[in-house]
Design a protein around this motif. Structure first.
Motif, short mmCIF file in Angstrom:
data_model
loop_
_atom_site.label_atom_id
_atom_site.label_comp_id
_atom_site.label_asym_id
_atom_site.label_seq_id
_atom_site.Cartn_x
_atom_site.Cartn_y
_atom_site.Cartn_z
N ARG A 217 0.82 -1.22 0.00
CA ARG A 217 0.00 0.00 0.00
C ARG A 217 0.85 1.26 0.00
N SER A 220 5.69 2.45 -3.78
CA SER A 220 5.55 2.24 -5.21
C SER A 220 6.55 1.18 -5.68
N GLY A 223 4.43 -4.50 -4.84
CA GLY A 223 3.03 -4.90 -4.87
C GLY A 223 2.75 -6.06 -3.94
N ASP A 249 -7.44 -5.92 -2.57
CA ASP A 249 -6.88 -4.70 -3.15
C ASP A 249 -6.01 -5.04 -4.36
N HIS A 250 -5.21 -6.09 -4.24
CA HIS A 250 -4.35 -6.53 -5.34
C HIS A 250 -5.18 -6.96 -6.55
N ARG A 253 -6.30 -3.96 -8.33
CA ARG A 253 -5.19 -3.35 -9.06
C ARG A 253 -4.94 -4.11 -10.37
N SER A 256 -7.49 -3.22 -12.91
CA SER A 256 -7.30 -1.87 -13.45
C SER A 256 -6.22 -1.88 -14.52
N ASP A 257 -5.24 -2.80 -14.41
CA ASP A 257 -4.22 -2.94 -15.45
C ASP A 257 -4.84 -3.41 -16.76
N THR A 261 -12.45 -0.11 -14.25
CA THR A 261 -12.46 0.77 -13.08
C THR A 261 -13.17 0.10 -11.90
N LYS A 311 -11.84 0.47 -6.36
CA LYS A 311 -10.85 1.14 -5.53
C LYS A 311 -11.37 2.55 -5.31
#
Length: 753
Positions: A217, A220, A223, A249-250, A253, A256-257, A261, A311
């Motif tokens: 979290r 950067s 992950g 959360d992962h 993510r 989103s890649d 959304t 998210k």
């Protein structure tokens, strides 16, 4: 060691042989034993299966083979480790030490100490200085430098100034040393240790022990996967609450890649359960914990049976963007000039005139159309009309190349959206947003298909509600690299006035780039008949079946054929490929092109598995607001300073200095993915098409790639792959709710009137 070197079996079998070695092992000792030494070589490493084979030089100066799972995959040559496990005998490889766990330790022998001191972690201590220090203090070197640093005066050739420099650096690093050893022992790659310590400082150990998933979290580049490896090494259970919430959360993510959304609740739970390796009920509890923690948002969508999970940032951006657009659309326009519109350009067709009229009539409008249909001419007319009305007009695009093309085509200054929002004319530190808005009456944005949800939200937040926005883009191109499908959702909502341009203008006699692009876009095979040898054309097809032959042909064309036949240099040629990995993918092509185009220059450095050389073409792959460079910016490495551990990149408008540690922000760009090329144009484009890329062979991908070429395009590969692209109009659907929210906000507005 010689056993590995002499093995002649095919590399494809080697992974299997190494990873199945436990089937052929015979225990020679049941009690756990210890091996300690320096890693000489990583013989084999597979992070996917978490398995590694190392050669270790023990304190007794013996070379031994160490095999094992877990954090051994993160170690590097030169490190000192203490491994615990058992000796085994492999039927092919002989005696091995099978490690159950290991810890990183500081060296005690003289050679190891010299390497440690001169590793580059201690500025001011080079190999010669390190040798003199170790010659003076021997195995007590680290103890003396920790407790009696003034004794450096005993080292021959060290002056007072040098001693003070070393003492300052050593003290600064001393607090870090134990923590680095701890982190490495938990399987943390060395490149991440600095980031972790810089984030948490003395709290690092406590953070890792309390909740290692906090790393994913807060930092950067670290992950869930890396955090989970650390946690599992530390004994964290699969069903740990922090792990389950972090896995949710992962999962978001990851989606989103792929451009989404949000996700339907049940689909997300199934995905997370698979990633976490737990039963569905545990993934459900992880979702509830993530919602309670405020990491994710669950929302109901009218007409849908289940909730959608976001998210938090994407939920806010989607809802706020919809609200702002509806406010814009409903803000009345006041035009004191009642005279009929007189067009500056007398040659506009009816659709172009309608687009200009809409830009002056509505607060927001969209102009869409393919290549060569006069979008730029229409933009120029809108700018001229805005000048006549004395409107303050800004021109912007998502990327530097797109902004520059906009400037060149219209003769009016255009900026990237990022730079426009960050910089003002007087104060380059100003950030424009909903609190401090742009001082413009009209904003024209080109290449809108590239807008992701986050950039669109930032852009519209900074636009005053009494301004006019004109969006220009090609609806048939690929959607944005980032999450969202903004242009598609704008069009699907039906809330925004749209003009579609279709009459083709930009078509040079004998040129096939634009005509073939339109053929592809309408589902027809392009004309791939090459022109006669004495009549150079601008669209070529080279049939090759073998992916290796295709790569070799691309290298040959960049080095010889195109420069000799067409006069374009390598810097004017861009290879665009559908995929990142595999033969004819971005990574493989970059490796070969770097070797063939730029292997002579000796000024270079390595970052992980990447090698950067002076003269390399590189691409920025993250937004760096401090350096004012953004995802997709292209440049060349101008200089490398090995002593300062820094390098300089020449981008189109400026030079930027990076430290070696920043190199992860860049990638080689002799070849790029078609997706990353959006908004750019290149004099020459080469596109490999192979059946192995079947998952990405789609019509809009090929169409986007072909329209990146300005003067020459060459397709190389399988005709079946080309046909698959043309026939496959199934675009991967993106789960977004922007269109729904636009209609929802419009309904609310109607009810309130």
């Amino acid at each position: 060691m010689k056993q590995y070197a002499k093995d002649k079996r095919k590399p494809a079998k080697m992974d299997e042989l190494f990873e199945q070695s436990h089937e052929h092992e015979e225990n020679t000792s049941l009690s756990e034993q210890t091996v300690r030494g320096e890693i000489l070589k990583v013989v084999f490493c597979n992070p996917d299966t978490n398995y590694a084979v190392l050669m270790l030089l023990t304190e007794e100066k013996k070379e031994v083979c160490v095999v094992g799972n877990g954090s051994l995959v993160n170690v590097s040559p030169g490190e000192i480790i203490e491994a615990k496990g058992n000796w085994t005998t492999h039927k092919d490889w002989g005696k091995q030490f099978k490690a159950n766990r290991f810890k990183a330790i500081l060296p005690t022998n003289t050679d190891g100490l010299v390497r440690y001191l001169s590793s580059g972690n201690f500025p001011g201590i080079g190999p010669k200085t390190a040798e003199r220090i170790v010659d003076t203090f021997g195995s007590e070197t680290i103890h003396i430098m920790d407790n009696y640093i003034s004794r450096l005066s005993e080292v021959p050739g060290l002056g007072k100034k040098k001693i003070n420099e070393i003492a300052e650096v050593w003290k600064e690093k001393a607090d870090r040393r134990e923590m680095d050893v701890f982190l490495r022992s938990q399987g943390v790659p060395g490149s991440y240790c600095d980031r972790i310590y810089n984030q948490y400082g003395e709290r690092t150990a406590d953070v890792l022990k309390n909740n290692p998933y906090q790393l994913a979290r807060d930092i950067s580049g670290i992950g869930f996967t890396i955090a989970d490896k650390i946690a599992r090494e530390m004994g964290v259970e699969l069903t740990n609450t922090f792990r389950l919430a972090s896995g949710i959360d992962h999962s978001l993510r990851m989606i989103s890649d792929r451009g989404h959304t949000c996700l339907p609740e049940n689909y997300l739970i199934d995905q997370a359960a698979e990633i976490l390796g737990v039963d569905r009920s545990y993934a459900e509890s992880g979702l509830q914990r993530a919602i309670l923690d405020g990491a994710v948002m669950a929302t109901e969508i009218e007409g849908q049976k289940e909730k959608f999970i976001y998210k938090l940032n994407f939920y806010r951006e989607e809802t706020k963007l919809a609200e702002k657009i509806v406010v814009l659309l409903n803000t009345p326009k006041i035009d004191t000039n009642k005279e009929p519109l007189r067009f500056v350009n007398d040659n506009l067709n009816d659709d172009q005139k309608r687009a200009v009229e809409n830009s002056l009539l509505y607060r927001m409008s969209i102009i869409t159309g393919g290549p060569g249909v006069g979008k730029t001419t229409t933009i120029d007319e809108i700018v001229q009309q805005a000048k006549l009305k004395k409107l303050r007009t800004y021109l912007a695009a998502p990327t530097g190349r797109a902004a520059r093309r906009m400037s060149e085509a219209t003769g009016h200054k255009a900026k990237t959206i990022h730079r426009m929002l960050i910089m003002s004319e007087d104060d380059d530190s100003t950030v424009f947003n909903e609190d401090k808005q742009l001082k413009c009456d009209m904003l024209i944005v080109d290449e809108v298909s590239m807008l992701d949800i986050s950039l669109a939200y930032r852009l519209f937040s900074a636009v005053p509600t009494d301004a006019t926005i004109v969006l220009v883009g090609d609806k048939d191109q690929l959607p944005s690299v980032g999450p969202g499908n903004v242009l598609h959702d704008f069009l699907a909502s039906g809330q925004i006035p749209v003009t579609t341009l279709s009459q083709v203008y930009r078509q040079t006699e004998g040129s096939k780039i634009i005509s073939n692009a339109h053929y592809i876009n309408h589902g027809h095979m392009p004309d791939i008949k090459n022109p006669p040898k004495d009549q150079p054309g601008d669209f070529y097809w080279i049939a090759k079946q073998n992916p290796q032959q295709i790569e070799d042909m691309i290298v040959f064309m960049m080095n010889e054929r195109i420069p000799e036949t067409f006069g374009f240099g390598a810097k004017e040629i861009q290879v665009l490929t559908p995929m990142n990995r595999g033969l004819c993918g971005r990574e493989s092509l970059n490796e070969k092109l770097q070797l063939s185009l730029n292997s002579i220059h000796k000024n270079q450095f390595k970052f992980g598995e990447k090698r950067f050389i002076v003269g390399d073409r590189v691409m920025q792959i993250t937004n760096n607001y401090d350096k004012n460079v953004f995802n997709g910016d292209l440049g060349y490495i101008l200089d490398i300073d090995s002593k300062a551990k820094s390098f300089t990149v020449m981008f189109e408008a400026m030079t930027v200095q990076y430290s070696f540690d920043d190199a992860g922000q860049l990638t080689l760009a002799y070849a790029s993915t078609i997706h990353k090329s959006q908004g750019s144009e290149f004099p020459v484009v080469i596109i490999p098409l192979v059946n192995q890329h079947h998952v990405m062979l789609q019509r809009n991908l090929l169409y986007t790639g072909v329209t990146r070429a300005r003067k020459l395009i060459i397709l190389v590969g399988h005709k079946e792959a080309l046909q698959r692209c043309v026939e496959n109009n199934r675009q991967a659907r993106r789960c977004t709710q922007l269109s729904y929210r636009l209609n929802l906000e419009a309904s609310k507005n109607l009810r309130s009137q």
